[in-house]
Design a protein around this motif. Structure first.
Motif, short mmCIF file in Angstrom:
data_model
loop_
_atom_site.label_atom_id
_atom_site.label_comp_id
_atom_site.label_asym_id
_atom_site.label_seq_id
_atom_site.Cartn_x
_atom_site.Cartn_y
_atom_site.Cartn_z
N ARG A 66 0.84 -1.19 0.00
CA ARG A 66 0.00 0.00 0.00
C ARG A 66 0.88 1.25 0.00
O ARG A 66 1.96 1.25 0.57
CB ARG A 66 -0.90 0.03 1.24
N THR A 67 0.39 2.31 -0.60
CA THR A 67 1.11 3.57 -0.51
C THR A 67 0.79 4.25 0.82
O THR A 67 -0.19 3.89 1.50
CB THR A 67 0.72 4.51 -1.65
N GLY A 68 1.59 5.24 1.17
CA GLY A 68 1.31 5.99 2.38
C GLY A 68 -0.06 6.64 2.34
O GLY A 68 -0.78 6.68 3.35
N ASN A 69 -0.44 7.16 1.16
CA ASN A 69 -1.76 7.79 1.04
C ASN A 69 -2.88 6.77 1.20
O ASN A 69 -3.94 7.09 1.76
CB ASN A 69 -1.88 8.48 -0.32
N GLU A 70 -2.67 5.54 0.73
CA GLU A 70 -3.68 4.50 0.90
C GLU A 70 -3.81 4.09 2.36
O GLU A 70 -4.93 3.85 2.85
CB GLU A 70 -3.34 3.30 0.02
N ALA A 109 5.12 8.83 3.33
CA ALA A 109 4.50 9.75 4.29
C ALA A 109 3.06 9.30 4.49
O ALA A 109 2.31 9.12 3.52
CB ALA A 109 4.53 11.18 3.76
N ILE A 110 2.68 9.09 5.73
CA ILE A 110 1.32 8.66 6.06
C ILE A 110 0.60 9.85 6.67
O ILE A 110 0.39 9.96 7.88
CB ILE A 110 1.35 7.44 6.99
N PRO A 121 1.04 14.54 -1.73
CA PRO A 121 1.54 14.30 -3.09
C PRO A 121 3.02 13.93 -3.07
O PRO A 121 3.80 14.50 -2.31
CB PRO A 121 1.32 15.65 -3.79
N GLY A 122 3.39 12.99 -3.89
CA GLY A 122 4.80 12.60 -3.99
C GLY A 122 5.18 11.59 -2.94
O GLY A 122 5.11 10.37 -3.17
N ALA A 123 5.59 12.06 -1.76
CA ALA A 123 6.06 11.16 -0.71
C ALA A 123 4.96 10.21 -0.23
O ALA A 123 5.24 9.09 0.19
CB ALA A 123 6.61 11.96 0.47
N GLY A 124 3.71 10.65 -0.32
CA GLY A 124 2.60 9.78 0.09
C GLY A 124 2.27 8.71 -0.92
O GLY A 124 1.53 7.76 -0.61
N ASP A 125 2.82 8.83 -2.13
CA ASP A 125 2.55 7.84 -3.17
C ASP A 125 3.56 6.70 -3.15
O ASP A 125 3.46 5.77 -3.96
CB ASP A 125 2.57 8.52 -4.55
N TYR A 126 4.54 6.77 -2.26
CA TYR A 126 5.56 5.72 -2.17
C TYR A 126 4.97 4.52 -1.42
O TYR A 126 4.26 4.68 -0.43
CB TYR A 126 6.79 6.26 -1.45
#
Length: 436
Positions: free
Chosen positions: A326-330, A363-364, A374-379
């Protein structure tokens, strides 16, 4: 003389010489066991990490010997992935630990040393014939963006036609910085144990006298205590207070305590601290809460205790969402959706922690970015990583006339193949502070 390998999980902090031995041993193991897989995952055949003294790429410090406190002149590290693993070489004026020396100023005395150094890099690249050459440039992660403009220009000039093979090493850098060895995770258990012990001491008569000690006094006491124990904070400790009759105030869209930062701590106060230490090249990040008992009280008001228990529930919801892939945003969206379903008013702003306090990785949330980063949360989330599980819940306290409190929690956790583990446990009860 050969020193026995010290055990960083035995006690912390270790003497500096033993720390250096542990860190160098970890670096060797990481180069052998961790880096090859990360380079394969990122699709990078050769990685260049370049920095000049006092203008180091932040990754450089994680690759240098423990006795190197900065780069020396211009330090160029070349890490080449081959069938045999990773060959680690250094084009540097001085020997760099276990890196193979690839250049000496005496090799080509007829050339200016700078030209000769870059010529060696060109020669290594030509011999390796990499399909991709990773360099530390990134928009999403500051820690992966350490190649300076000047060094980039000189590198491109030196590589000539090979410069077309330069690619961002963002995924490789993040993987290198976030991945923890099992022994590093065990050491972080010990470091978090030390933090918890210092906070417990701070929330006791050894450091806190209600009616006399200010929140600012206590913050400085914590910093001094770390220093006296042989560790240093990576940020100034903070102590904040909440009390009945002083409601939260909105600041930049978030409700925060309104009691002044230098106010005297009084019976009936909810005391919150945020602290982080550095040792063995690793960082911690922790928040804990205490309550100053009023005369005749044997426990904190039930409303404050309930707020902490709701905070623990929010931790459960967030760790349940923290899944590899999962990404951080997920993770953020899943945790917040679960909280809304249970009627929990919460913000989540957790982050990786390791070589750096606010480390590279997914980034969570951010305290002011609750719809995703955006960006770091998509990792994506990977295994063998460590996070500061940081969040806050807001709850009315009946004993305070329904006044809302903000219960902020932050606790180190590790995510391994066995799931999530709390580093030295989490706070589930308020620390009770004698009211005098």
């Amino acid at each position: 003389m050969t020193l026995a390998a010290p055990d960083p999980t035995r006690s912390v902090p270790l003497p500096l010489r033993e720390q250096a031995d542990v860190r160098d041993r970890w670096l060797t193991q990481r180069l052998l066991d961790v880096l090859p897989g990360l380079m394969d995952r990122a699709g990078i055949d050769l990685w260049l990490v370049i920095g000049r003294e006092y203008n180091e790429d932040p990754v450089l410090a994680t690759l240098l010997p423990a006795t190197w406190l900065s780069a020396r002149r211009r330090t160029i590290l070349v890490l080449h992935r081959s069938d045999d693993g990773v060959t680690a070489a250094a084009a540097s004026r001085y020997p760099v630990g276990q890196f193979l020396p690839a250049w000496s100023p005496d090799d080509a005395p007829e050339l200016p040393s700078e030209d000769a150094q870059w010529a060696v890099v060109r020669r290594i690249v030509a011999q390796a014939e990499p399909r991709s050459i990773g360099i530390d440039v990134s928009e999403a992660f500051a820690l992966a963006d350490g190649l300076s403009h000047t060094e980039h220009r000189l590198l491109v000039d030196a590589l000539g036609p090979y410069a077309d093979r330069l690619v961002s090493a963002e995924d490789l850098v993040v993987g290198w910085l976030e991945t923890r060895l099992p022994e590093e995770i065990r050491a972080l258990h010990a470091l978090n144990r030390l933090v918890h012990a210092v906070i417990a001491e701070a929330y006791s008569p050894a450091a806190l006298t209600p009616g006399t000690t200010t929140a600012l006094d206590l913050a400085w006491w914590i910093r001094q205590r770390f220093h006296d124990l042989g560790v240093e904070p990576w940020f100034q400790p903070t102590v904040s207070l909440q009390r009945a009759g002083v409601p939260l105030v909105e600041e930049r869209g978030i409700l925060l305590p309104a009691v002044p930062y230098d106010a005297v701590i009084e019976p009936g106060d909810l005391v919150h601290c945020d602290v982080g230490l550095s040792s063995l090249g690793l960082r911690t990040d922790t928040q804990r809460n205490g309550y100053v008992l009023r005369p005749g009280e044997a426990d904190a008001p039930a409303g404050l205790r309930e707020a902490l228990h709701v905070g623990n529930r929010m931790q459960d919801l967030t760790t349940a969402a923290l899944a590899v892939g999962r990404t951080g945003n997920e993770v953020l969206a899943t945790a917040r959706s679960a909280a809304a379903a249970e009627g929990i008013d919460a913000d989540v702003y957790s982050h990786p922690v390791g070589f750096h306090g606010h480390g590279a990785g997914p980034a969570i949330g951010l305290w002011d970015e609750q719809d995703g980063v955006p960006g770091a949360g998509d990792y994506p989330v990977h295994a063998d990583t460590v996070y500061a599980l940081e969040l806050a819940v807001r709850r009315p306290v009946p004993e305070w006339g329904g006044q809302c409190v903000r219960m902020g929690l932050e606790q180190g956790i590790a995510l391994t193949g066995d799931g999530v583990e709390y580093l030295d446990g989490r706070q589930t009860e308020l620390i009770l502070i004698p009211g005098g």
